[in-house]
Design a protein around this motif. Sequence first.
Motif, PDB file in Angstrom:
ATOM      1  N   LEU A 171       0.836  -1.205   0.000  1.00  0.00           N
ATOM      2  CA  LEU A 171       0.000   0.000   0.000  1.00  0.00           C
ATOM      3  C   LEU A 171       0.868   1.252   0.000  1.00  0.00           C
ATOM      4  O   LEU A 171       0.645   2.178  -0.788  1.00  0.00           O
ATOM      5  N   ASP A 172       1.873   1.275   0.878  1.00  0.00           N
ATOM      6  CA  ASP A 172       2.756   2.430   0.981  1.00  0.00           C
ATOM      7  C   ASP A 172       3.464   2.686  -0.351  1.00  0.00           C
ATOM      8  O   ASP A 172       3.501   3.826  -0.830  1.00  0.00           O
ATOM      9  N   ALA A 173       3.987   1.633  -0.979  1.00  0.00           N
ATOM     10  CA  ALA A 173       4.695   1.799  -2.259  1.00  0.00           C
ATOM     11  C   ALA A 173       3.757   2.318  -3.346  1.00  0.00           C
ATOM     12  O   ALA A 173       4.133   3.199  -4.124  1.00  0.00           O
ATOM     13  N   LEU A 174       2.546   1.785  -3.406  1.00  0.00           N
ATOM     14  CA  LEU A 174       1.587   2.241  -4.425  1.00  0.00           C
ATOM     15  C   LEU A 174       1.188   3.699  -4.207  1.00  0.00           C
ATOM     16  O   LEU A 174       1.076   4.478  -5.156  1.00  0.00           O
ATOM     17  N   ILE A 175       0.987   4.072  -2.955  1.00  0.00           N
ATOM     18  CA  ILE A 175       0.598   5.461  -2.646  1.00  0.00           C
ATOM     19  C   ILE A 175       1.732   6.415  -3.003  1.00  0.00           C
ATOM     20  O   ILE A 175       1.511   7.446  -3.650  1.00  0.00           O
TER      21      ILE A 175
ATOM     22  N   PRO B 117      -1.425   4.731  10.014  1.00  0.00           N
ATOM     23  CA  PRO B 117      -0.735   5.599   9.061  1.00  0.00           C
ATOM     24  C   PRO B 117      -1.749   6.454   8.298  1.00  0.00           C
ATOM     25  O   PRO B 117      -2.815   5.954   7.915  1.00  0.00           O
ATOM     26  N   PHE B 118      -1.399   7.704   8.089  1.00  0.00           N
ATOM     27  CA  PHE B 118      -2.223   8.632   7.305  1.00  0.00           C
ATOM     28  C   PHE B 118      -1.387   9.169   6.155  1.00  0.00           C
ATOM     29  O   PHE B 118      -0.184   9.383   6.304  1.00  0.00           O
ATOM     30  N   TYR B 119      -2.049   9.415   5.029  1.00  0.00           N
ATOM     31  CA  TYR B 119      -1.411   9.956   3.832  1.00  0.00           C
ATOM     32  C   TYR B 119      -2.194  11.179   3.398  1.00  0.00           C
ATOM     33  O   TYR B 119      -3.433  11.159   3.399  1.00  0.00           O
ATOM     34  N   GLY B 120      -1.463  12.239   3.032  1.00  0.00           N
ATOM     35  CA  GLY B 120      -2.131  13.466   2.639  1.00  0.00           C
ATOM     36  C   GLY B 120      -1.267  14.344   1.767  1.00  0.00           C
ATOM     37  O   GLY B 120      -0.159  13.976   1.366  1.00  0.00           O
ATOM     38  N   ILE B 121      -1.808  15.504   1.500  1.00  0.00           N
ATOM     39  CA  ILE B 121      -1.135  16.526   0.706  1.00  0.00           C
ATOM     40  C   ILE B 121      -0.890  17.720   1.621  1.00  0.00           C
ATOM     41  O   ILE B 121      -1.809  18.158   2.326  1.00  0.00           O
ATOM     42  N   GLU B 122       0.327  18.207   1.612  1.00  0.00           N
ATOM     43  CA  GLU B 122       0.693  19.358   2.453  1.00  0.00           C
ATOM     44  C   GLU B 122      -0.313  20.495   2.270  1.00  0.00           C
ATOM     45  O   GLU B 122      -0.664  20.840   1.138  1.00  0.00           O
ATOM     46  N   ASP B 123      -0.787  21.037   3.375  1.00  0.00           N
ATOM     47  CA  ASP B 123      -1.734  22.161   3.406  1.00  0.00           C
ATOM     48  C   ASP B 123      -3.100  21.844   2.804  1.00  0.00           C
ATOM     49  O   ASP B 123      -3.900  22.744   2.594  1.00  0.00           O
TER      50      ASP B 123
ATOM     51  N   VAL C 111      -4.566  -1.658 -10.023  1.00  0.00           N
ATOM     52  CA  VAL C 111      -5.022  -0.628 -10.970  1.00  0.00           C
ATOM     53  C   VAL C 111      -6.168   0.165 -10.346  1.00  0.00           C
ATOM     54  O   VAL C 111      -6.156   1.402 -10.351  1.00  0.00           O
ATOM     55  N   GLN C 112      -7.143  -0.534  -9.757  1.00  0.00           N
ATOM     56  CA  GLN C 112      -8.270   0.158  -9.125  1.00  0.00           C
ATOM     57  C   GLN C 112      -7.814   0.938  -7.901  1.00  0.00           C
ATOM     58  O   GLN C 112      -8.215   2.072  -7.688  1.00  0.00           O
ATOM     59  N   PHE C 113      -6.950   0.303  -7.083  1.00  0.00           N
ATOM     60  CA  PHE C 113      -6.472   0.978  -5.881  1.00  0.00           C
ATOM     61  C   PHE C 113      -5.753   2.275  -6.223  1.00  0.00           C
ATOM     62  O   PHE C 113      -6.028   3.320  -5.632  1.00  0.00           O
ATOM     63  N   THR C 114      -4.850   2.236  -7.198  1.00  0.00           N
ATOM     64  CA  THR C 114      -4.114   3.463  -7.551  1.00  0.00           C
ATOM     65  C   THR C 114      -5.037   4.499  -8.182  1.00  0.00           C
ATOM     66  O   THR C 114      -4.824   5.700  -7.988  1.00  0.00           O
ATOM     67  N   ALA C 115      -6.076   4.065  -8.889  1.00  0.00           N
ATOM     68  CA  ALA C 115      -7.050   5.030  -9.426  1.00  0.00           C
ATOM     69  C   ALA C 115      -7.775   5.736  -8.278  1.00  0.00           C
ATOM     70  O   ALA C 115      -7.967   6.958  -8.308  1.00  0.00           O
ATOM     71  N   TRP C 116      -8.158   4.974  -7.246  1.00  0.00           N
ATOM     72  CA  TRP C 116      -8.796   5.590  -6.081  1.00  0.00           C
ATOM     73  C   TRP C 116      -7.839   6.530  -5.361  1.00  0.00           C
ATOM     74  O   TRP C 116      -8.225   7.624  -4.944  1.00  0.00           O
ATOM     75  N   VAL C 117      -6.582   6.113  -5.213  1.00  0.00           N
ATOM     76  CA  VAL C 117      -5.586   6.953  -4.538  1.00  0.00           C
ATOM     77  C   VAL C 117      -5.402   8.262  -5.299  1.00  0.00           C
ATOM     78  O   VAL C 117      -5.383   9.344  -4.701  1.00  0.00           O
ATOM     79  N   LYS C 118      -5.292   8.171  -6.618  1.00  0.00           N
ATOM     80  CA  LYS C 118      -5.114   9.385  -7.421  1.00  0.00           C
ATOM     81  C   LYS C 118      -6.315  10.314  -7.269  1.00  0.00           C
ATOM     82  O   LYS C 118      -6.158  11.515  -7.036  1.00  0.00           O
ATOM     83  N   GLN C 119      -7.526   9.754  -7.392  1.00  0.00           N
ATOM     84  CA  GLN C 119      -8.734  10.568  -7.226  1.00  0.00           C
ATOM     85  C   GLN C 119      -8.774  11.194  -5.825  1.00  0.00           C
ATOM     86  O   GLN C 119      -9.052  12.390  -5.675  1.00  0.00           O
ATOM     87  N   ALA C 120      -8.532  10.364  -4.806  1.00  0.00           N
ATOM     88  CA  ALA C 120      -8.617  10.832  -3.421  1.00  0.00           C
ATOM     89  C   ALA C 120      -7.619  11.947  -3.142  1.00  0.00           C
ATOM     90  O   ALA C 120      -7.927  12.906  -2.429  1.00  0.00           O
ATOM     91  N   SER C 121      -6.423  11.844  -3.726  1.00  0.00           N
ATOM     92  CA  SER C 121      -5.387  12.854  -3.484  1.00  0.00           C
ATOM     93  C   SER C 121      -5.724  14.198  -4.118  1.00  0.00           C
ATOM     94  O   SER C 121      -5.159  15.219  -3.745  1.00  0.00           O
ATOM     95  N   GLN C 122      -6.656  14.199  -5.061  1.00  0.00           N
ATOM     96  CA  GLN C 122      -7.038  15.433  -5.747  1.00  0.00           C
ATOM     97  C   GLN C 122      -8.255  16.104  -5.124  1.00  0.00           C
ATOM     98  O   GLN C 122      -8.640  17.198  -5.539  1.00  0.00           O
ATOM     99  N   LEU C 123      -8.860  15.453  -4.145  1.00  0.00           N
ATOM    100  CA  LEU C 123     -10.005  16.031  -3.432  1.00  0.00           C
ATOM    101  C   LEU C 123      -9.529  16.830  -2.230  1.00  0.00           C
ATOM    102  O   LEU C 123      -8.421  16.586  -1.727  1.00  0.00           O
ATOM    103  N   PRO C 124     -10.364  17.737  -1.726  1.00  0.00           N
ATOM    104  CA  PRO C 124      -9.985  18.405  -0.474  1.00  0.00           C
ATOM    105  C   PRO C 124      -9.818  17.355   0.612  1.00  0.00           C
ATOM    106  O   PRO C 124     -10.660  16.471   0.764  1.00  0.00           O
ATOM    107  N   GLY C 125      -8.729  17.420   1.343  1.00  0.00           N
ATOM    108  CA  GLY C 125      -8.444  16.429   2.376  1.00  0.00           C
ATOM    109  C   GLY C 125      -9.142  16.722   3.679  1.00  0.00           C
ATOM    110  O   GLY C 125      -9.731  17.779   3.884  1.00  0.00           O
TER     111      GLY C 125
END
Length: 146
Positions: free
Chosen positions: A52-56, A72-78, A129-143
């Motif tokens: 999971l960590d490597a894919l994220i 563990p939490f993953y996010g985008i600065e600010d 493939v599905q997991f990384t698509a969700w990660v990409k979408q999720a990272s582009q939403l307001p956290g």
Amino acid sequence: MAGKTSKKSVKATRPALLSGGNPQIAKADGDAPVQAYIAAMPGWKSDIGRRLDALIVRTVPGVRKAVKWNSPFYGIEDQGWFLSYHCFTKYVKVAFLRGASLRPLPPGESKQKDVRYLDIHEGDQLDEVQFTAWVKQASQLPGERM
């Protein structure tokens, strides 16, 4: 004997496992506490944590990491947090914090209207493939701000 480590001292350096086998890791920012959590995940779950960590990291360059509430939490600065995961006795639960906005929806429902889950059991084949698509979408939403 000098240089020998007793079993007691080795055991003391390993994080405690909470109910369901979730590692107890002190709240901290950065990659190091996340890697400590992953290393302490019991059995097959540690392999899932590393994957999971490597894919994220591959999907979201510069992702921000922390351990909060023994997860563990993953996010985008600010921008806030978009994903976390947690060990349970028989599975690892991935929480997409704004998962109700992802397409297709992750399969697990939550009592919180915005959260959706993906449960990974021993022997499951992670659809990367599905997991990384969700990660990409999720990272582009307001956290989620925490």
